[in-house]
Design an enzyme around this catalytic site. Structure first.
Site, short mmCIF file in Angstrom:
data_model
loop_
_atom_site.label_atom_id
_atom_site.label_comp_id
_atom_site.label_asym_id
_atom_site.label_seq_id
_atom_site.Cartn_x
_atom_site.Cartn_y
_atom_site.Cartn_z
N ASP A 11 0.87 -1.16 -0.09
CA ASP A 11 -0.05 0.12 -0.17
C ASP A 11 0.99 1.33 -0.04
O ASP A 11 2.02 1.34 0.56
CB ASP A 11 -0.84 -0.05 1.14
CG ASP A 11 -2.09 0.83 1.25
OD1 ASP A 11 -2.35 1.47 0.16
OD2 ASP A 11 -2.44 1.44 2.20
N ASN A 59 -10.17 -2.85 -5.40
CA ASN A 59 -9.65 -1.80 -6.38
C ASN A 59 -10.16 -1.77 -7.61
O ASN A 59 -10.02 -0.81 -8.42
CB ASN A 59 -8.09 -2.24 -6.40
CG ASN A 59 -7.27 -1.99 -5.21
OD1 ASN A 59 -6.39 -3.01 -5.02
ND2 ASN A 59 -7.86 -1.37 -4.27
C1 FPP Z 1 -1.97 0.25 -3.33
O1 FPP Z 1 -1.38 1.70 -3.43
C2 FPP Z 1 -1.43 -0.34 -4.46
C3 FPP Z 1 -2.12 -0.97 -5.45
C4 FPP Z 1 -3.58 -0.79 -5.43
C5 FPP Z 1 -1.49 -1.56 -6.58
C6 FPP Z 1 -0.30 -2.43 -6.37
C7 FPP Z 1 0.39 -2.53 -7.60
C8 FPP Z 1 1.74 -2.53 -7.61
C9 FPP Z 1 2.82 -2.56 -6.40
C10 FPP Z 1 2.53 -2.65 -8.85
C11 FPP Z 1 1.52 -2.92 -10.05
C12 FPP Z 1 1.42 -4.31 -10.16
C13 FPP Z 1 1.06 -4.84 -11.30
C14 FPP Z 1 0.59 -6.45 -11.20
C15 FPP Z 1 0.86 -4.25 -12.49
P1 FPP Z 1 -2.65 2.84 -3.33
O2 FPP Z 1 -2.77 3.17 -4.93
O3 FPP Z 1 -3.68 2.35 -2.68
O4 FPP Z 1 -1.91 3.73 -2.60
P2 FPP Z 1 -2.62 5.02 -1.56
O5 FPP Z 1 -3.06 4.32 -0.57
O6 FPP Z 1 -1.48 5.93 -1.27
O7 FPP Z 1 -3.67 5.84 -2.59
#
Ligand code: FPP
Length: 224
Positions: A11, A59
């Site tokens: 996250d 998501n």
């Molecule tokens: C959470 O951060 C992360 C995600 C929803 C996606 C995780 C993906 C990756 C680490 C890399 C990409 C992977 C693939 C398979 C293409 P957030 O966006 O919820 O962060 P925030 O809480 O700060 O908004």
């Protein structure tokens, strides 16, 4: 003792980008690069199963632009990375309801899983379109359809993680302290570790610190 099975809720990509005045997609790109290097480090440290939460069922209701960005990252990286994992002897698995993903992504996943099948060094599981409640419900519904009561072993065998070792350590980056519908059944006796770092900043050294903290914990599994 080192954990055999480690899971990470990755996250904080969005907040990492926001702090740098970058679009959220730049955070996901940085997160993806970190994820690849971190997985290498984990297998070098001797972890045999690493489960990474990349995309939850929840998501999937994010704006189309963000999802399209994640899917294109996936298209750009997944085929070459699966080839690299094959060379390292790591089996790639995707857990979750892949029917929720675009058709071409499903095909890339199937090809990657086939290419790496049987790798003996360990398993890298990527949770995509994954939700623990949905996973549990579908196992329950299957048992109901078959009209039988299940033992713990039989129930575990209906989960995506059926051939993974028990979950030892669950890490979440990005400051939040919740499980967000990830591995709810499997985490029953896992040690929990929360990091304040946003995922793109979670270094190999940070993983080492989490492993060290794990090794200091006393696991009693409810016994004295
Ligand atoms: C959470 O951060 C992360 C995600 C929803 C996606 C995780 C993906 C990756 C680490 C890399 C990409 C992977 C693939 C398979 C293409 P957030 O966006 O919820 O962060 P925030 O809480 O700060 O908004």
């Amino acid at each position: 003792m080192l954990p055999k099975h480690v899971a990470i809720i990755m996250d904080g990509n969005g907040r990492w980008a926001k702090k740098r005045l970058l679009p959220r997609g730049a955070g996901h790109r940085a997160g993806l690069k970190r994820m690849i290097a971190l997985a290498d480090h984990a297998f070098e440290r001797g972890i045999v199963c690493l489960t990474l939460f990349a995309l939850s069922t929840e998501n999937l209701s994010r704006p189309k632009e963000e999802l399209d960005g994640l899917y294109s990252l996936f298209r750009d990286y997944f085929p070459a990375q699966s080839e690299r994992l094959k060379e390292k002897g790591v089996t790639l698995r995707v857990i979750g309801d892949i029917d929720l993903l675009p058709e071409d992504i499903r095909a890339i996943i199937r090809a990657g899983e086939e290419r790496t099948a049987g790798g003996e060094r360990g398993t890298l599981a990527l949770a995509l379109g994954y939700g623990a409640r949905q996973e549990i419900l579908s196992a329950v519904n299957r048992a109901v359809r078959e009209g039988k009561e299940l033992t713990e072993e039989e129930f575990s065998a209906l989960l995506y993680t059926k051939d993974f070792p028990p979950l030892d350590l669950l890490i979440r980056t990005g400051k939040e302290m919740r499980l967000s519908n990830f591995l709810l059944y499997q985490a029953a006796y896992a040690e929990l570790y929360f990091s304040e770092k946003m995922f793109p900043d979670f270094s190999d050294g940070d993983l080492d610190e989490a492993l060290e903290a794990y090794e200091k914990r006393e696991r009693r599994f409810g016994k004295l």
